[in-house]
Design an enzyme around this catalytic site. Structure first.
Site: not given
Ligand code: SP5
Ligand code: ZN
Length: 336
Positions: A154, A190, A192, A279
């Site tokens: 990211h 990943d 994301h 993830d």
């Molecule tokens: C490297 C990587 O996997 N970074 C991911 C960053 C994600 N950050 C925000 C995640 C928000 C998730 N919200 C969902 C909550 C469920 N209870």
């Molecule tokens: Zn991720």
């Protein structure tokens, strides 16, 4: 498979992040390190390639900021980790910013990526881990695993976000080109979207960036990762986004991965870099795909069938109890 790590990477230990309106324990924790360590047979300590490969990707001012941000935060009398709270949404024009809060907002795009006391040391050595593993791939022509942590995909040229500070994968790709590779493909698996890597190489024809991820209409990082982002200039058509809906299981994921690998093959790269996040796992606490542990072996096997020198860099994966098994399953597939 050879696995690389540097002890200093553990010095990054942020306490909290802002998630859906609450300060919660940081998901990118030391427990992840312990879990993955148990999955790896032998860890090789990283070598030091210096700051130049980092500066070949990242903005000098941003790197200097990372080095002093936490000290500036402490000097301002603040507790805990350095957090941004205000962002230059109207454009990040060059300004002479001196207050730590102004700089944090200039260089961050979210509130999940605090700068902790040991962050700079950790991310410096994190990049060295990617570079050491790359060296091994180029030398031995065998796949290698860079146990990168914190993640990197990211992070852009001059920004942090998504638990990422330096883009390990981009640093390795640039170094591979400097060492004689003609073309590099990045295949990001990943959960994301790999927005930092996409941004860094968006106008480049020598690096193909592909990302398979949750649809940014529903998932972080929202503002990148849409299918119509295909690259520009010399990089027009050299970016491929394959967003998938929440609930995607291996069968659907597999058909996207096959498409991605067809594009990799057509590009004829000299090196394949795989930012791997666990993830996508069904039980991941912050993600919503349905990949199971055994599926990671099939995933690794498909990627290995590309028949390319392959560098795997760790990204996300937050289901700590299954993390070791998921990493092991994936690496076993690549090694088959
Ligand atoms: C490297 C990587 O996997 N970074 C991911 C960053 C994600 N950050 C925000 C995640 C928000 C998730 N919200 C969902 C909550 C469920 N209870
Ligand atoms: Zn991720």
């Amino acid at each position: 498979m050879k696995a690389f790590y540097a002890e200093a990477q553990s010095r990054h230990a942020p306490a909290l992040e802002l998630q859906n309106g609450e300060m919660v324990p940081h998901a990118e924790s030391q427990a992840r390190v312990d879990a993955i360590m148990t999955a790896l047979p032998e860890i090789i300590a990283s070598k030091d390639f210096g700051i130049d490969p980092i500066l070949a990707v990242h903005d000098r001012g941003y790197v200097a900021f990372l080095q002093r941000a936490h000290a500036d935060w402490v000097a301002a009398g603040r507790p805990g980790d350095a957090f941004p709270y205000v962002f230059p949404v109207r454009g990040r024009r060059p300004l002479e910013l001196s207050r730590i809060d102004a700089e944090l907002g200039q260089y961050a795009y979210d509130c999940g990526t605090p700068v902790a006391a040991g962050t700079w040391d950790a991310v410096y050595w994190n990049a060295q881990t990617a570079l050491t593993a790359l060296d091994n791939v180029m030398d031995k022509r065998a796949p290698a695993f860079a146990f990168c942590r914190p993640p990197g995909h990211h992070a852009g040229r001059d920004y942090m976000g998504g638990y990422s500070y330096l883009n390990n994968v981009a640093i390795a790709a640039e170094q591979a080109l400097a060492k004689g590779a003609g073309k590099v493909a990045v295949l990001d698996v990943d959960y994301h979207h790999g927005n930092g890597t996409q941004d860094i190489f968006y106008d480049r024809g020598d690096v193909l960036t592909i990302s398979l991820h949750a649809d940014p209409k529903t998932d972080y990082p929202f503002y990148w990762g849409h299918a119509d982002e295909t690259g520009e200039g010399a990089g027009a058509t050299a970016n491929l986004n394959l967003p998938m809906p929440r609930g995607t299981v291996w069968e659907g994921y597999r058909s996207c991965l096959v498409k991605a690998l067809e594009r990799v093959a057509a590009f004829k790269p000299d090196l394949l870099i795989v930012p791997y996040g666990a993830d996508t796992y069904a039980e991941d606490p912050i993600s919503f795909f349905g990949i199971e542990t055994v599926d990671y072996t099939a995933m690794g096997r498909l990627i290995a069938e590309a028949g390319l020198p392959t560098l795997i860099c760790m990204e996300g994966g937050y289901a700590v109890d299954a993390l070791g098994a998921n990493v092991r399953a994936f690496l076993a597939g690549v090694d088959d």
